[in-house]
Design a protein around this motif. Structure first.
Motif, short mmCIF file in Angstrom:
data_model
loop_
_atom_site.label_atom_id
_atom_site.label_comp_id
_atom_site.label_asym_id
_atom_site.label_seq_id
_atom_site.Cartn_x
_atom_site.Cartn_y
_atom_site.Cartn_z
N PRO A 83 0.83 -1.21 0.00
CA PRO A 83 0.00 0.00 0.00
C PRO A 83 0.86 1.26 0.00
O PRO A 83 1.85 1.35 0.72
N GLU A 101 -3.22 4.56 1.38
CA GLU A 101 -3.84 3.31 0.96
C GLU A 101 -3.82 2.25 2.05
O GLU A 101 -3.04 2.33 3.01
N ARG A 131 -13.65 5.48 -7.05
CA ARG A 131 -12.49 6.28 -6.63
C ARG A 131 -12.80 7.75 -6.94
O ARG A 131 -12.35 8.30 -7.94
N PRO A 161 -7.91 3.03 -1.42
CA PRO A 161 -7.68 4.21 -0.58
C PRO A 161 -8.28 4.02 0.81
O PRO A 161 -9.42 3.57 0.95
#
Length: 336
Positions: A23, A27, A90, A128
């Motif tokens: 990540p 994230e 997103r 995210p």
């Protein structure tokens, strides 16, 4: 190691293996517990999804649940170990619609986990951290994989503004329709009718809280009967027929995904009956929160909708089962 299904192009897929993704800032890395397959995933595999809404090669999977394994910079480390689901869109977070809370109407361009970004038909998915919706420590992750369609239905129910004692109809007893029945039953309607031609799905609607189940032909005898009609079928005629079911001054919410050539809504009827008609595509953040709260409170139980579970290695078999016409097929899961 971490595995993922990759659809290189329509009809061509492979199972790849490598190191787990890492990540980045903002994230979270989630180990997938279960991922649902819907008709849009079948469209991706067969190349029938609008090119503006998919980017090959892609790892599909937008309905899922899992456990946070790691987080990048700027994400609360206390999330590690938490059971969770996450929003798929997103969104940009800064456009006028996002700032108004209408995140499903983001004008920053379409971008969604499982379509334009790697999804959850894999051991791990990276999303995210701001899109996570943590669940209770004892949450059933198998059932929670259906919280994405539940969030869509939550958006429809909120748009329909049901009130106790109303007469409500749900058109269609697929996944969205049966989830809608559970949500709407909690409002204490005077009548909660499901309109569905398939006998097996109709019987399931009764166990989910419907007071009555009608075939479409039987429903034709109830024009102007319902205060609120929630359409979930997406069949060529159901947008128009749903409006005919609503009383004068009633409300209609369209959640089905219609294809070109569907029967249009009669503007004369719409005008004279003074109907309020809303449509839903995806789910804003508030609808996700609504669905997760209902799930946590025990008002929503998607588990009984699940009929089949497959490992990642049987992805092709699983995706063909969805939309294959078998009346015994409900929700199909991949279990990494």
């Amino acid at each position: 190691m971490s595995r993922a299904v990759v659809v290189d192009r329509p009809g061509v897929h492979r199972l790849v293996e490598g190191e787990p993704p890492v990540p980045g800032a903002g994230e979270a890395l989630v180990r997938v517990a279960a991922a649902g397959i819907c008709l849009s995933d079948r469209e991706v595999y067969h190349g029938r999804r609008d090119p503006g809404y998919v980017r090959y090669p892609v790892t599909p999977g937008h309905e899922w649940s899992g456990t946070v394994e790691a987080v990048g910079g700027g994400v609360d480390p206390a999330l590690v170990g938490r059971r969770t689901v996450a929003e798929g869109f997103r969104t940009c977070g800064v456009c006028e619609r996002c700032r108004a809370g209408d995140t499903s109407l983001c004008t920053g361009g379409y971008d969604e986990t499982g379509f334009t970004r790697p999804g959850a038909f894999a051991d791990h998915v990276v999303v995210p951290g701001r899109l996570l919706h943590p669940l209770a420590d004892d949450a059933d992750l198998r059932a929670a994989a259906l919280l994405e369609p539940a969030a869509v239905v939550a958006g429809a129910v909120r748009a329909g503004a049901p009130e106790p004692g109303e007469r409500i109809a749900v058109v269609g007893a697929g996944t969205l329709g049966l989830l809608a029945v559970q949500f709407l039953a909690a409002y204490g309607p005077r009548e909660l009718t499901v309109i569905e031609p398939r006998a097996r799905r109709a019987a399931l609607a009764s166990t989910f809280g419907a007071h009555d189940v009608l075939t479409p032909k039987e429903a034709d005898g109830r024009p102007g009967h319902y205060d609120l009609v929630v359409e979930t079928a997406g069949a060529p005629t159901t947008a128009a027929s749903s409006c005919l079911l609503a009383r004068r001054g009633g409300r209609v919410v369209l959640t089905g995904m219609f294809t070109a050539g569907a029967t249009g809504i009669d503007p004369v009827h719409l005008s004279l009956s003074q109907l309020t008609v809303r449509s839903v595509f995806g789910a804003p953040s508030a609808a996700w929160s609504f669905a997760v709260r209902a799930f946590t409170a025990g008002l929503l139980d998607p588990g009984p909708l699940i009929t089949h579970e497959f490992p990642l290695e049987r992805y092709a078999e699983a995706v063909e089962l969805v939309g294959g016409g078998d009346p015994g097929t409900g929700k199909v899961l991949l279990r990494p």
